[in-house]
Structure formats: structure tokens, C-alpha cells
Design an enzyme around this catalytic site. Structure first.
Site, PDB file in Angstrom:
ATOM      1  N   SER A 104      44.686  33.645 -10.721  1.00 37.69           N
ATOM      2  CA  SER A 104      45.838  33.616  -9.722  1.00 37.69           C
ATOM      3  C   SER A 104      45.628  33.492  -8.126  1.00 37.69           C
ATOM      4  O   SER A 104      46.750  33.614  -7.401  1.00 37.69           O
ATOM      5  CB  SER A 104      46.809  34.799 -10.139  1.00 37.69           C
ATOM      6  OG  SER A 104      47.488  34.570 -11.360  1.00 37.69           O
ATOM      7  N   LYS A 107      47.398  31.075  -6.275  1.00 36.64           N
ATOM      8  CA  LYS A 107      48.893  30.934  -5.862  1.00 36.64           C
ATOM      9  C   LYS A 107      48.604  30.995  -4.302  1.00 36.64           C
ATOM     10  O   LYS A 107      49.714  31.006  -3.601  1.00 36.64           O
ATOM     11  CB  LYS A 107      49.480  32.194  -6.374  1.00 36.64           C
ATOM     12  CG  LYS A 107      49.759  32.080  -7.940  1.00 36.64           C
ATOM     13  CD  LYS A 107      50.256  33.288  -8.342  1.00 36.64           C
ATOM     14  CE  LYS A 107      50.925  33.022  -9.861  1.00 36.64           C
ATOM     15  NZ  LYS A 107      49.899  33.441 -10.806  1.00 36.64           N
ATOM     16  N   SER A 166      52.790  38.158  -8.567  1.00 32.94           N
ATOM     17  CA  SER A 166      51.795  36.912  -9.345  1.00 32.94           C
ATOM     18  C   SER A 166      52.539  36.393 -10.577  1.00 32.94           C
ATOM     19  O   SER A 166      52.218  36.059 -11.476  1.00 32.94           O
ATOM     20  CB  SER A 166      50.338  37.561  -9.796  1.00 32.94           C
ATOM     21  OG  SER A 166      49.517  36.400  -9.864  1.00 32.94           O
TER      22      SER A 166
END
Length: 329
Positions: A104, A107, A166
Site C-alpha cells: 500500500s 497509494k 489505506s
């Protein structure tokens, strides 16, 4: 015969005259160096200094396979990098140019592309986005929100849920809103990576769930983190320890969701020394990527960027980060 003799005689005379002319001219040149002037050579006692230009003036440069203080990281970390951003010097480097899975931390790049659209006036933080379809995330353990088709939410709240909590579905929603479809948005991610010099990366999705062709390097994450520092909205979101966002469901009823950061330094799961301030960050966890944390921090008001992808456990990840903190002294 007499004519031949005369020709040879004239030739000899011409040669002797030519040689004599050049000897005379060269022996009567003025002295280029005046006998009345001091010929002292001045020697500087200090080495010359130069201002770094180009890439090295802005960024740390890490050579391929360069290992710096890597012994504490090489046994259980896929990659680790710590950079002093005042001097652009790598203090720790382990597998910094090796391709790894970002999970993640992807992101952050998603947020950069969204921020570019915001700054260019293509979208606004106050825009409301209505979901035209359900978002399916089928990877076990992946974080998703409660939103489904018909729900309406602002871009601002999508950004908070993306970076703080997230939420993987928020990455899809933002990608579709900015670019029209996920594939086009991923091309924008790769274009942005190339623009900032993160040429060891390739993005196949906006959330970071596993794909064999979706990868970064620790060094590229360093460049992405530095780019993130340019956007106030990212730093604002990353400063929060809790946040409540609202959205309306498909029946038009306002709903609330209380979220907290996935970064354990911000929620008390890991101890953060009082002289350290976190500026921007992103965590990531998948089975293939391990436990990942990317951060820009101030240590005694001095800026550093760090990245660790740990293959052991979340606890070991934060222990490694704590070691990095101590390596800045």
C-alpha cells in the site's frame, strides 16, 4: 652539362639563403618574458570548491548494489534506505535499487497523481463522487470501506481514507474519478514516476495489492516521498492521529466513519521519540511485500527520508525503523 651545373648552384644558393633567413629571424625575437617582472607563481593553500549541479544538487545518489551500514538489515529486510535530506547522503542502503513489491505504499503515488489533478484545477477537494458500481476487493485481509454503489463522498474524504486508513476501494474510486478508468490512471502513475526519476518502478493498480508486474525500488520510494512533500494536503492528512469522515448512502442518509492511521508511531503501537516529527508516510502489508513503511521525518528539526520492507513481522519493522532513528546521531 653547364646548364645543369648552374641550376644546382642556384638551388644551393636559395637553400642557404632560406636557412639563413629563418635562423636570423628566430635569433632576434623579443623576449616574451620580461626580466624586470616578478615571475613568482602564486599557489592557493586550499582546494577549490564547487557547487553540485543537476541531479546531485537535489537528491542523494545511490550506486547499483551499494551497501551502506546494511548488516542490521540484510538478513530479514527486502530493502532498506535512510537518507539525510540536508546533505543528500545515504546513511543506510540495502538493496536500494532492487525491485520489490510496494504493497500500500503504492497509494503515495496514487495521491501524487490525484494532487496533480487538484493543482491543475481538473478536480476539487470538495467535489462529490457518486459510486456507479460496487468496488470488489477480493484479497484476504485487504482494508475496504463500507461504501457501495449509490454512495456519495467528497474527494477530500476519499484522500483521508486512502492515506490514513489505506482503504483499497478508495484508490479505485479516485482512479476512476480522475482518469475515467483504472488502466488510464495507472498510465498516469507510470508517467508521474518517470517524470520524477523513479524509473525502477512499474504500477499496475492504484492500491498496491499484489501483481507480479507491480513493483518499486526503495530508491524510487525515496523520490516519491520527496515529491509528496510538495503537496500540503498530503502532509495535512499524514499529521492526523484520528479522523471522522462522512458520506451519504444510496438512500441519501449521512453516514460517518471513524478512522485511525495504520502507522503505529501515530497511534501508540510503537514508541516515537519526542525529538522526531513525522511529516508524510505510508504503510503497506501483503504476503509478498512483507511489512513496509515509508516516511519523511524531522529528527531534531533535520529532514530525513526512510524506507524499510521487512520480511519478518510488523514488530520487527518498527524495531528496524527505531534503529534507523539512532543511526542519525
Amino acid at each position: 652539362m653547364s646548364k645543369v651545373f648552374i641550376y644546382y648552384f642556384l638551388l644551393v644558393i636559395i637553400c642557404i639563403g632560406g636557412v639563413g633567413f629563418f635562423v636570423f629571424k628566430n635569433s632576434h625575437f623579443d623576449n616574451s618574458y620580461s626580466d624586470t617582472k616578478d615571475g613568482e607563481v602564486k599557489i592557493s593553500m586550499s582546494l577549490p570548491t564547487y557547487e553540485l549541479g543537476g541531479y546531485q544538487s537535489e537528491y542523494a545518489v545511490v550506486r547499483n548494489d551499494e551497501e551502506i551500514q546494511a548488516d542490521l538489515f540484510k538478513d530479514d529486510c527486502y530493502a532498506a534506505l535512510l537518507v539525510d535530506n540536508e546533505t543528500n547522503t545515504a546513511l543506510v542502503s540495502h538493496n536500494s535499487l532492487r525491485r520489490i513489491y510496494p504493497a500500500s505504499t503504492t497509494k503515495l503515488m496514487t495521491a501524487l497523481v490525484v494532487c496533480d489533478a487538484l493543482y491543475e484545477g481538473k478536480i476539487s477537494l470538495d467535489d462529490n463522487v457518486t459510486l456507479s458500481h460496487d468496488i470488489y476487493i477480493d484479497e484476504e485481509g485487504a482494508l475496504v470501506s463500507q461504501l457501495n454503489a449509490g454512495c456519495t463522498i467528497s474527494v477530500r474524504n476519499l484522500m483521508y481514507g486512502l492515506l490514513m486508513r489505506s482503504y483499497n476501494d478508495f484508490a479505485i474510486i479516485l482512479a476512476e474519478y480522475v482518469a475515467g478508468d483504472v488502466g488510464t490512471f495507472c498510465q498516469m502513475m507510470n508517467d508521474k514516476a518517470a517524470e520524477i526519476g523513479a524509473t525502477g518502478s512499474h504500477f499496475c493498480n492504484p492500491h498496491g495489492l499484489h501483481d507480479d508486474n507491480h513493483y518499486v525500488t526503495a530508491y524510487d520510494m525515496y523520490l516519491i516521498l520527496l515529491e509528496a512533500e510538495k503537496y500540503d494536503i498530503i502532509k495535512e492528512i499524514d499529521s492526523y492521529t484520528s479522523f471522522t469522515y462522512t458520506y451519504t448512502n444510496s438512500q441519501g442518509v449521512e453516514m460517518k466513519d471513524d478512522i485511525s492511521p495504520t502507522n503505529q508511531f501515530l497511534v501508540g503501537g510503537a514508541s516515537l521519540p519526542s525529538n522526531i516529527t513525522i511529516e508524510s508516510w505510508k504503510t503497506g502489508t501483503t504476503e509478498a511485500a512483507g511489512n513496509v513503511l515509508a516516511m519523511n521525518v524531522l529528527i531534531d528539526n533535520k529532514p530525513y527520508t526512510l524506507f524499510v520492507a521487512d520480511g519478518t513481522s510488523p514488530g520487527d519493522l518498527y524495531d528496524k525503523i527505531a534503529m534507523m532513528f539512532n543511526m542519525t546521531k
